[in-house]
Design an enzyme around this catalytic site. Sequence first.
Site: not given
Length: 326
Positions: A112, A192, A195
Amino acid sequence: MNTRVFSGIQPTGVLHIGNYLGAIKTWVALLDDHECIFCIVDQHAITVPYEPAGMQARIFDAAVGYLACGVDPARCAIFVQSDVPEHTELAWYFNTVTPVAYLERMTQYKDKSAQFHEQINMGLLGYPVLQAADILLYKAGIVPVGEDQSQHLELTRDVARKFNRLYGETFPEPRTLVGTAPRVAGLDGAAKMSKTLDNYIAINETPEEIWKKLSTAVTDPARKRRTDPGTPEACNIFSLHAFFSTPAQRARVAEGCRTAGIGCLECKRLLAENIARELAPIRERYEALRNDPAAVRRVLDEGAERCRTIARETMRDVKGRMGLLR
């Protein structure tokens, strides 16, 4: 009733089949034999850039998804994380026993940080500490997670051990339960299902929408022409057959792929039909629930009230052990 279970999903709007296969089907299987608590973890979702104006709609859609997929509020508690303030209170106390070096080693933090390198914040670094608080606030013994969360669960056990050593036996060391679909491949064939990456099929999509997405999905790169044989194990579409198709269908698809006896479109068409068939009752319940928002909010309110009762008891224990209870 056996061991208490805790798990949660971030509110990103309508759930997709990766959420359904990777988490919710496992949750539903646990309902009869465990005391289950399932959370919509909105406070985790604000550690990266997001749109505040749409947050409540995304929370509502997640709650509808839980219910439509069979998470029965008569047999568990469903609530929103920020409705129980003890989550963040306990996270602060856990901050005082968690070495920063442990958090900097977290793979998700590194990923991240690379993705949002201009907006690295304390919440992103402390994400696993809040996750530990989510779980240990309810003294959960089992935590169903995807494979990408296993490292965070190990940190949760570290936090429980450290707190117990410093202040006395307070928390169990929860066991990780990885479901039958720990990682569901996305339609891009590279990552994976997500959205964010727009490589997903939502649980409320129509058969036509499912086929439109699958028809352009990436398959085995070795099959450039209809007559090329392929390797089904290398194909993300074939991996989805494992969840939606019968053993006989999977065997036929695998053989057809290896021998070029069937084409990728035929393989996709069968998968689309099977996904649509399984999602049909979920889609029907989803639409009905969306048309009854008061009932959905009532489920969340009742779940939060039940969880606040447990959380207050835990915090009295924690503060007493830490010398903070007057």
